[in-house]
Structure formats: C-alpha cells, structure tokens
Scaffold this active site. Structure first.
Site, PDB file in Angstrom:
ATOM      1  N   VAL A  52       0.862  -1.176   0.000  1.00  0.00           N
ATOM      2  CA  VAL A  52       0.000   0.000   0.000  1.00  0.00           C
ATOM      3  C   VAL A  52       0.898   1.225   0.000  1.00  0.00           C
ATOM      4  O   VAL A  52       1.676   1.445   0.938  1.00  0.00           O
ATOM      5  CB  VAL A  52      -0.938   0.031   1.220  1.00  0.00           C
ATOM      6  CG1 VAL A  52      -1.778   1.306   1.219  1.00  0.00           C
ATOM      7  CG2 VAL A  52      -1.854  -1.190   1.221  1.00  0.00           C
ATOM      8  N   GLU A  87      -3.520   1.734  -2.286  1.00  0.00           N
ATOM      9  CA  GLU A  87      -3.036   3.107  -2.102  1.00  0.00           C
ATOM     10  C   GLU A  87      -3.761   3.781  -0.939  1.00  0.00           C
ATOM     11  O   GLU A  87      -4.800   3.322  -0.477  1.00  0.00           O
ATOM     12  CB  GLU A  87      -3.254   3.925  -3.380  1.00  0.00           C
ATOM     13  CG  GLU A  87      -4.622   3.786  -4.022  1.00  0.00           C
ATOM     14  CD  GLU A  87      -5.800   4.158  -3.173  1.00  0.00           C
ATOM     15  OE1 GLU A  87      -5.720   5.207  -2.490  1.00  0.00           O
ATOM     16  OE2 GLU A  87      -6.801   3.436  -3.166  1.00  0.00           O
ATOM     17  N   GLY A 110     -10.631   1.587  -0.873  1.00  0.00           N
ATOM     18  CA  GLY A 110      -9.221   1.722  -1.212  1.00  0.00           C
ATOM     19  C   GLY A 110      -8.371   0.843  -0.318  1.00  0.00           C
ATOM     20  O   GLY A 110      -8.815  -0.206   0.147  1.00  0.00           O
ATOM     21  N   GLU A 111      -7.123   1.241  -0.085  1.00  0.00           N
ATOM     22  CA  GLU A 111      -6.172   0.523   0.774  1.00  0.00           C
ATOM     23  C   GLU A 111      -5.715  -0.801   0.182  1.00  0.00           C
ATOM     24  O   GLU A 111      -4.943  -1.522   0.796  1.00  0.00           O
ATOM     25  CB  GLU A 111      -6.772   0.210   2.163  1.00  0.00           C
ATOM     26  CG  GLU A 111      -7.259   1.382   2.955  1.00  0.00           C
ATOM     27  CD  GLU A 111      -7.849   0.979   4.305  1.00  0.00           C
ATOM     28  OE1 GLU A 111      -7.837  -0.234   4.628  1.00  0.00           O
ATOM     29  OE2 GLU A 111      -8.330   1.862   5.023  1.00  0.00           O
ATOM     30  N   GLY A 112      -6.225  -1.196  -0.983  1.00  0.00           N
ATOM     31  CA  GLY A 112      -5.980  -2.537  -1.478  1.00  0.00           C
ATOM     32  C   GLY A 112      -6.983  -3.542  -0.970  1.00  0.00           C
ATOM     33  O   GLY A 112      -6.811  -4.752  -1.177  1.00  0.00           O
TER      34      GLY A 112
END
Length: 338
Positions: free
Chosen positions: A73, A165, A305-307
């Site tokens: 990330v 991300e 998000g964050e993967g």
C-alpha cells in the site's frame, strides 16, 4: 529479495515491452486441458477456471501455486487539495499509514485472512505534489524516483502481488488520470470519493477539467507526471517490476486501476499480467474497466481503497488454484465422462 525495474527517462518505457516476460501459452494450454479433465462439466467453475489458467500462464507451470503473496500500500499527498477537493485534511494520510503499521485497518484484516504479507510505504508525505491545475504535479525526476521506490518494494519471491493506495485527494487524481488517458468529460470520471457533498463534487469536476485541459499535450508517463501522485507512480513502478519477475498483479479499485492507466497509454500490453480485484462503487470505475478491457474478480459495492478489494480477491484466486490443483481428474476418480 527485490528487483529494481530500471527506468532512466519517462519516454524510455515504450521500448521495454519486447524485453519483458510474456505469458507462457504452453503452460496456459496445459492448465486449460487439465481443467477440461477435472471431475466437473467443462466450464462449470466459470471464472475460477479462467483465473487458474491465467496464473498458469504467468507462472509458466500447469499447476500454479501461491506459497507467498505480497501486498503493498503506497501513500502520498497531493497539491490539488488546494482546490478544496478533499472532505478530510491531508493529515489523515499519515494517520492512516500509522494505522496500517499498527494493524488496525481493513487491509490488515483482509491480508491476514487471505494470506498476504503487507507493507505500507509512505512517499514524502511532508512534501505534497504540486497542484496540477496550475502546473505539473511532479517533475520527471520526482516521477522517476517514485517509480523506482515502487519497483524496489517488490519481493521477487512472491507468487502474486496485491496493490493498494492511500492519499487524501487521490480520487480527484484518479479521475484526472482516467480522463486524460481515455477522454470524455470530467463528469464521466468524478465520484464522491471519501464522501464529498454536491459542492465538493463540483470542485473536483472543476479541478479535473482544468488540469486535463492544462496538460492536454501530455502523453504516456508524461500524463503520470502532469496529473498523478507519488503513490500512483509507485504503483506503476511495482507493476513494472512485477512484470519483470513474472509476478501476476491484483490491482485494487478505481484509484489503483487509474494509476495504471498511463502504462496502458504507453502500451496496453504492460497490464497483461494484471487482474482487477473488484469493481469499485466509484462511478468512473466501470467506464475505466471497459476502457482497459478488464473484468473485475468481485463486485461487492466497496470503495474503501487501501488494497482492500484486491486482498479480498486474493482469497478467490487461492480458491481457484485449490480447485485446479486438488480436484481429481475423471481418470483418477474412476468417473465416466472424462
């Protein structure tokens, strides 16, 4: 062990494709034949069969495995936040990186549940990129440095790479990248992100429209420098390093997929080894997936998000390989019909 994908100039990427590993069609064909011999009607496992064949082609073996999965990330801050596009302050980026490192975020739980080693990498959070509505977000040197950071973070012993991300304001960056690469209007690509109200959405639309217009002559990785952020560049670097090491990649949602769009603009083949983990609830993501020709593994109405979506898709990928490798063939099981 890491592998650094070397890139010394943004315009030097287009010549790299012939030097990079390609899918092993013989291994993919062998995996396809195995799928057709397993104790099930051909095609009965649907997308699971496609995923197993995809992995076989990139690992170069009939029976691919995931004995090690890496999740990265990347986090960055953005000058376009000066345009009022973010409902949360940029301090949240650093705070969330600390949360990742402490194990308290959704991505930590999903990586643990689905068997991925997670690293969070902050990219100069005290030095946001420039406001792309007034000039390029990054210099070529900054872009190359972030690309190298992403590339050097890839563990070449991993069998699959999950990418995500974090960055306040980066849904605006994603919309700008997608708009610049695939056209349309800013309205086509802008969504609410982390919770923008109607006025916030209009500020995002205005910023994207002005930025894309200002940098309309940019192309390829020049689009990344003009409109992107350090985390987007790092994602591109990681994608390239993974390709050099024959590691399949699972991209996360809208922001992560849009980060890869400049690579697609250089040559669509740069993303051949990439899956998209899920379809984001951000409205631009479906349009982006269609433009890239990618079908998401999951559609769970996620937009964190964050993967997170990519890590969840890793579990599906593992299940696909368990079926592919562990099921008996008709001949092995003594079942008629094979």
């Amino acid at each position: 062990m890491t592998l650094k994908f070397e890139l010394t100039a943004l315009d030097g990427l287009k010549d790299q494709i012939p030097t990079l590993p390609q899918v092993d069609n013989a291994a993919a064909d062998a995996a396809r034949a195995r799928q057709d011999s397993l104790t099930k009607p051909p095609g009965a496992l649907g997308r699971l069969e496609e995923l197993a064949i995809f992995m076989a082609g990139w690992q170069g073996v009939e029976k691919p495995v995931i004995d090690k999965a890496q999740a990265l990330v990347f986090a960055g801050n953005h000058g376009v936040c000066a345009q009022g596009v973010n409902p949360f302050p940029q301090e949240v980026t650093l705070q969330m990186v600390a949360n990742f490192e402490a194990g308290g975020a959704a991505i930590n739980q999903l990586c643990r549940a689905n068997g991925a080693d997670l690293s969070a990498i902050a990219l100069e959070l005290d030095r946001p990129t420039a406001d792309f509505t007034t000039g390029p977000a990054m210099s070529d040197a900054d872009t190359l440095k972030a690309l190298a950071t992403g590339a050097s973070a890839v563990d070449v012993t991993a069998k699959v790479l999950v990418l995500g991300e974090m960055g306040i304001g980066n849904s605006t960056v994603a919309a700008a990248l997608a708009n610049a690469v695939f056209g349309g209007t800013a309205h086509d690509w802008v969504g609410r992100g982390t919770g923008s109200d109607d006025q916030g959405v209009e500020r995002k639309v205005s910023a994207v429209s002005r930025g894309v217009s200002l940098h309309r002559d940019a192309s390829g990785l020049g689009i990344l420098a003009a409109l992107g952020g350090r985390e987007q560049a790092a994602i591109c670097g990681a994608i390239l390093a993974a390709r050099a090491a024959r590691i399949p990649v699972i991209l996360d949602g809208f922001i992560c997929t849009a980060a890869a769009a400049p690579l697609f603009a250089v040559d669509p083949a740069f993303l051949d080894h990439c899956l998209v983990g899920h379809r984001s609830a951000e409205p631009g993501h479906q349009r982006l997936l269609e433009a890239l020709g990618k079908a998401p593994v999951l559609d769970f109405d996620m937009r964190l998000g964050e993967g997170s979506g990519a890590a969840l898709a890793l579990g599906i990928l593992r299940s696909a390989l368990e079926c592919h490798n562990g099921m008996a063939t008709f001949a092995e099981a003594g079942v008629s019909g094979g």
